[in-house]
Design an enzyme around this catalytic site. Structure first.
Site, PDB file in Angstrom:
ATOM      1  N   HIS A 268       0.876  -1.183   0.000  1.00 23.12           N
ATOM      2  CA  HIS A 268       0.000   0.000   0.000  1.00 23.12           C
ATOM      3  C   HIS A 268       0.911   1.230   0.000  1.00 23.12           C
ATOM      4  CE1 HIS A 268      -3.477   2.388   0.511  1.00 23.12           C
ATOM      5  NE2 HIS A 268      -3.779   2.155   1.771  1.00 23.12           N
ATOM      6  N   HIS A 307      -2.228  -1.985  -9.972  1.00 22.10           N
ATOM      7  CA  HIS A 307      -3.178  -1.408  -9.026  1.00 22.10           C
ATOM      8  C   HIS A 307      -4.433  -2.263  -9.022  1.00 22.10           C
ATOM      9  CE1 HIS A 307      -5.630   1.569  -6.962  1.00 22.10           C
ATOM     10  NE2 HIS A 307      -4.499   2.130  -6.611  1.00 22.10           N
ATOM     11  N   ASP A 363       2.904   5.684  -6.904  1.00 23.61           N
ATOM     12  CA  ASP A 363       4.160   5.561  -6.172  1.00 23.61           C
ATOM     13  C   ASP A 363       5.386   5.463  -7.051  1.00 23.61           C
ATOM     14  OD1 ASP A 363       3.247   5.663  -3.543  1.00 23.61           O
ATOM     15  OD2 ASP A 363       2.444   3.628  -3.726  1.00 23.61           O
TER      16      ASP A 363
HETATM   17  N1  ACO Z   1       4.936  -6.610 -10.853  1.00 21.89           N
HETATM   18  C1  ACO Z   1       4.828  -7.809 -11.492  1.00 21.89           C
HETATM   19  N2  ACO Z   1       3.690  -8.522 -11.589  1.00 21.89           N
HETATM   20  C2  ACO Z   1       2.610  -8.000 -10.999  1.00 21.89           C
HETATM   21  C3  ACO Z   1       2.625  -6.754 -10.325  1.00 21.89           C
HETATM   22  C4  ACO Z   1       3.852  -6.052 -10.275  1.00 21.89           C
HETATM   23  N3  ACO Z   1       3.948  -4.880  -9.656  1.00 21.89           N
HETATM   24  N4  ACO Z   1       1.393  -6.477  -9.850  1.00 21.89           N
HETATM   25  C5  ACO Z   1       0.613  -7.507 -10.200  1.00 21.89           C
HETATM   26  N5  ACO Z   1       1.347  -8.419 -10.900  1.00 21.89           N
HETATM   27  C6  ACO Z   1       0.849  -9.653 -11.520  1.00 21.89           C
HETATM   28  C7  ACO Z   1       0.603 -10.740 -10.476  1.00 21.89           C
HETATM   29  O1  ACO Z   1       1.759 -11.541 -10.301  1.00 21.89           O
HETATM   30  C8  ACO Z   1      -0.544 -11.475 -11.097  1.00 21.89           C
HETATM   31  O2  ACO Z   1      -0.024 -12.275 -12.154  1.00 21.89           O
HETATM   32  P1  ACO Z   1      -0.658 -13.748 -12.432  1.00 21.89           P
HETATM   33  O3  ACO Z   1      -2.074 -13.462 -12.888  1.00 21.89           O
HETATM   34  O4  ACO Z   1       0.227 -14.334 -13.460  1.00 21.89           O
HETATM   35  O5  ACO Z   1      -0.609 -14.456 -11.106  1.00 21.89           O
HETATM   36  C9  ACO Z   1      -1.375 -10.382 -11.761  1.00 21.89           C
HETATM   37  O6  ACO Z   1      -0.420  -9.345 -12.085  1.00 21.89           O
HETATM   38  C10 ACO Z   1      -2.482  -9.824 -10.888  1.00 21.89           C
HETATM   39  O7  ACO Z   1      -1.903  -9.405  -9.653  1.00 21.89           O
HETATM   40  P2  ACO Z   1      -2.648  -9.393  -8.254  1.00 21.89           P
HETATM   41  O8  ACO Z   1      -1.616  -9.468  -7.170  1.00 21.89           O
HETATM   42  O9  ACO Z   1      -3.740 -10.419  -8.267  1.00 21.89           O
HETATM   43  O10 ACO Z   1      -3.322  -7.967  -8.285  1.00 21.89           O
HETATM   44  P3  ACO Z   1      -3.940  -7.198  -7.043  1.00 21.89           P
HETATM   45  O11 ACO Z   1      -5.010  -6.341  -7.586  1.00 21.89           O
HETATM   46  O12 ACO Z   1      -4.288  -8.146  -5.947  1.00 21.89           O
HETATM   47  O13 ACO Z   1      -2.701  -6.342  -6.525  1.00 21.89           O
HETATM   48  C11 ACO Z   1      -1.187  -4.586  -6.151  1.00 21.89           C
HETATM   49  C12 ACO Z   1      -2.556  -4.974  -6.715  1.00 21.89           C
HETATM   50  C13 ACO Z   1      -1.037  -5.073  -4.708  1.00 21.89           C
HETATM   51  C14 ACO Z   1      -1.063  -3.060  -6.139  1.00 21.89           C
HETATM   52  C15 ACO Z   1      -0.083  -5.218  -7.042  1.00 21.89           C
HETATM   53  O14 ACO Z   1      -0.205  -4.755  -8.380  1.00 21.89           O
HETATM   54  C16 ACO Z   1       1.331  -4.956  -6.520  1.00 21.89           C
HETATM   55  O15 ACO Z   1       1.815  -5.698  -5.673  1.00 21.89           O
HETATM   56  N6  ACO Z   1       2.008  -3.883  -7.027  1.00 21.89           N
HETATM   57  C17 ACO Z   1       3.311  -3.530  -6.537  1.00 21.89           C
HETATM   58  C18 ACO Z   1       3.191  -2.774  -5.237  1.00 21.89           C
HETATM   59  C19 ACO Z   1       2.682  -1.365  -5.435  1.00 21.89           C
HETATM   60  O16 ACO Z   1       3.168  -0.634  -6.293  1.00 21.89           O
HETATM   61  N7  ACO Z   1       1.725  -0.985  -4.592  1.00 21.89           N
HETATM   62  C20 ACO Z   1       1.158   0.366  -4.612  1.00 21.89           C
HETATM   63  C21 ACO Z   1      -0.240   0.332  -5.047  1.00 21.89           C
HETATM   64  S1  ACO Z   1      -0.873   1.968  -5.134  1.00 21.89           S
HETATM   65  C22 ACO Z   1      -1.183   2.357  -3.521  1.00 21.89           C
HETATM   66  O17 ACO Z   1      -1.469   1.553  -2.681  1.00 21.89           O
HETATM   67  C23 ACO Z   1      -1.029   3.739  -3.194  1.00 21.89           C
END
Ligand code: ACO
Length: 428
Positions: A268, A307, A363
């Site tokens: 987050h 996201h 971010d």
């Molecule tokens: N890098 C690589 N792969 C990713 C990323 C990433 N940053 N984010 C998602 N994926 C992939 C997952 O591995 C998954 O792949 P799969 O379908 O092959 O298993 C797919 O994309 C879907 O990902 P989920 O984790 O199911 O997506 P969710 O909606 O639950 O997660 C989140 C969203 C937590 C923001 C995620 O994209 C992430 O971890 N991003 C990196 C951390 C980040 O930047 N957080 C800030 C968010 S903005 C905020 O809170 C202010």
């Protein structure tokens, strides 16, 4: 003839039910009437992580994740970032309308005159270890405010609520700046009422021996815009925490401390810190392709990408990218910027990221700006917390004032063992 309802047949019993649809949603509690037998509790909806469950009705923030739209009370984020100020946006979020000039002046005056914290709270901050994370200090300090203002428990009184709102917005930068200076072992710098909200925050962070601190206007404006961009984001993890705790009628300080705690996590608000660590780990533009391969093989995440809601470029990331150029024009160029630009360039044309709709989020570039201004990594999330404050407050207030509010209490699907007899320890 079309009807605004959903017909569902329960194949266990053959019965059909009609569920009303309102604002594009059915009420999960309407499923309860579907029972397999007389002892059945009724059908539940199972939705870990709230992937498709609306927990409230809200009039504060609108997001269209597919089209990359973000609006506060109907105003597009781009227009607010361009023409408004953080305190005006805070007023808008909390009160629902833009203030008149008189209302804004009054709001500014109130917030400017509540920035001081009780000296005992200062002593409390002193007791933290020298390398305590500012976010952990902030969680505790926001909760500790509750002990100084016990009248805050009276949530039913609107004027009392207003006082706590003003105190929270006014004191949060003081707490964050004191946490920062505690880490450096520097004496705390007290608020300066002549300065703007962001200008005073910079004063409390960086004032040294000068009689009067003069913030750099470009940096002051950049910080103000960054606060605005973070001000609300509807039902995210921290806002949900604020609403959940507040629904038990805990006072606003304790409710908001829960939001700060949730924001601390690297998935987050902690992501901006993780982005800088990631960029430092990559080191140079030549290592970017190798890092992308590493991410695609599932060994790590591209922090600052992806996201839960945006399946398009985060509109805040676009504004922040422009803002970064303005800040870098008055500060030293950041050697990590070329690495970030190359990461973005490669990721945006890579099938892995395209297929999963992974775009830069708020971010991705914010950490680079914070770094250029002079913040250490561990302060980034505290800056996010200051920005998000009016959103948490508006959401908390909306929840308190909503006649539908009840204590937040999810159900569970029990998958453990059925009832069994206790086995005495000597027989196990
Ligand atoms: N890098 C690589 N792969 C990713 C990323 C990433 N940053 N984010 C998602 N994926 C992939 C997952 O591995 C998954 O792949 P799969 O379908 O092959 O298993 C797919 O994309 C879907 O990902 P989920 O984790 O199911 O997506 P969710 O909606 O639950 O997660 C989140 C969203 C937590 C923001 C995620 O994209 C992430 O971890 N991003 C990196 C951390 C980040 O930047 N957080 C800030 C968010 S903005 C905020 O809170 C202010």
């Amino acid at each position: 003839m079309t009807r605004n309802s959903l017909s569902v047949t329960d194949n266990r019993t053959g019965k059909t039910y009609e569920l009303p649809i309102e604002h594009g949603a059915v009420r999960a509690v309407d499923l309860r009437q579907m029972k397999a037998g007389p002892d059945d509790f009724g059908l539940l909806s199972y939705d870990p992580a709230f992937m498709n469950t609306a927990s409230c009705r809200s009039t504060i923030t609108y997001i269209d994740g597919d089209r990359g739209i973000l609006e506060y009370r109907g105003y597009p984020i781009e227009q607010l970032a361009e023409q408004s100020s953080y305190l005006e946006v805070a007023y808008l979020l909390v009160h629902g309308v833009l203030p008149t000039a008189t209302q804004l002046a009054e709001w500014r005056w109130e917030i400017t005159h509540h920035t001081w914290i009780h000296e005992n709270l200062k002593k409390f901050l002193d007791t933290f270890h020298h390398d305590a994370h500012p976010m952990a200090m902030l969680v505790s300090a926001v909760a500790a405010l509750s002990t100084f203002y016990p009248e805050a428990k009276n949530g039913a009184d609107a004027s009392m609520r207003h006082l706590q709102v003003v105190r929270l917005i006014a004191k949060m930068p003081t707490l964050a700046a004191f946490a920062y200076r505690h880490g450096l072992g520097m004496p705390y710098a007290y608020p300066d009422n002549d300065l703007s909200y962001a200008g005073n925050f910079l004063n409390m962070l960086y004032k040294a021996t000068e009689v009067k601190y003069q913030p750099n206007p470009a940096v002051e404006r950049a910080l103000d815009v960054l606060f605005m961009l973070h001000a609300d984001h509807e039902q995210n993890c921290s806002t949900n925490a604020v609403r959940a705790v507040g629904s038990s009628q805990a006072d606003p300080y304790c409710s908001l401390a829960a939001g700060v705690a949730a924001l601390y996590g690297p998935l987050h608000g902690g992501a901006n810190e993780a982005v800088i660590r990631m960029l430092q780990g990559i080191g140079s533009v030549t290592h970017v392709p190798e890092f992308i391969r590493h991410v695609k093989s599932g060994e790590g995440r591209l922090m600052g990408f992806g996201h839960r809601v945006y399946k398009n470029y985060d509109p805040r990331a676009k504004i922040i990218k422009r803002l970064a150029e303005e800040v870098f024009a008055v500060t030293k160029p950041n050697p990590l910027l070329p690495v970030a630009l190359e990461l973005e360039r490669i990721a945006l044309q890579d099938e892995y990221f395209i297929q999963r709709k992974l775009y830069p989020n708020v971010d991705f570039y914010s950490g680079l700006i914070y770094r250029a201004i002079g913040f250490p990594k561990n302060m980034f999330t505290a800056l996010f917390a200051i920005g998000r404050l009016p959103g948490w407050i508006a959401q908390w207030k909306e929840m308190i004032e909503d006649p539908e509010t009840k204590i937040a209490r999810p159900r569970q699907v029990y998958t453990g063992v059925a009832a069994r007899d206790y086995v005495p320890i000597e027989s196990r």
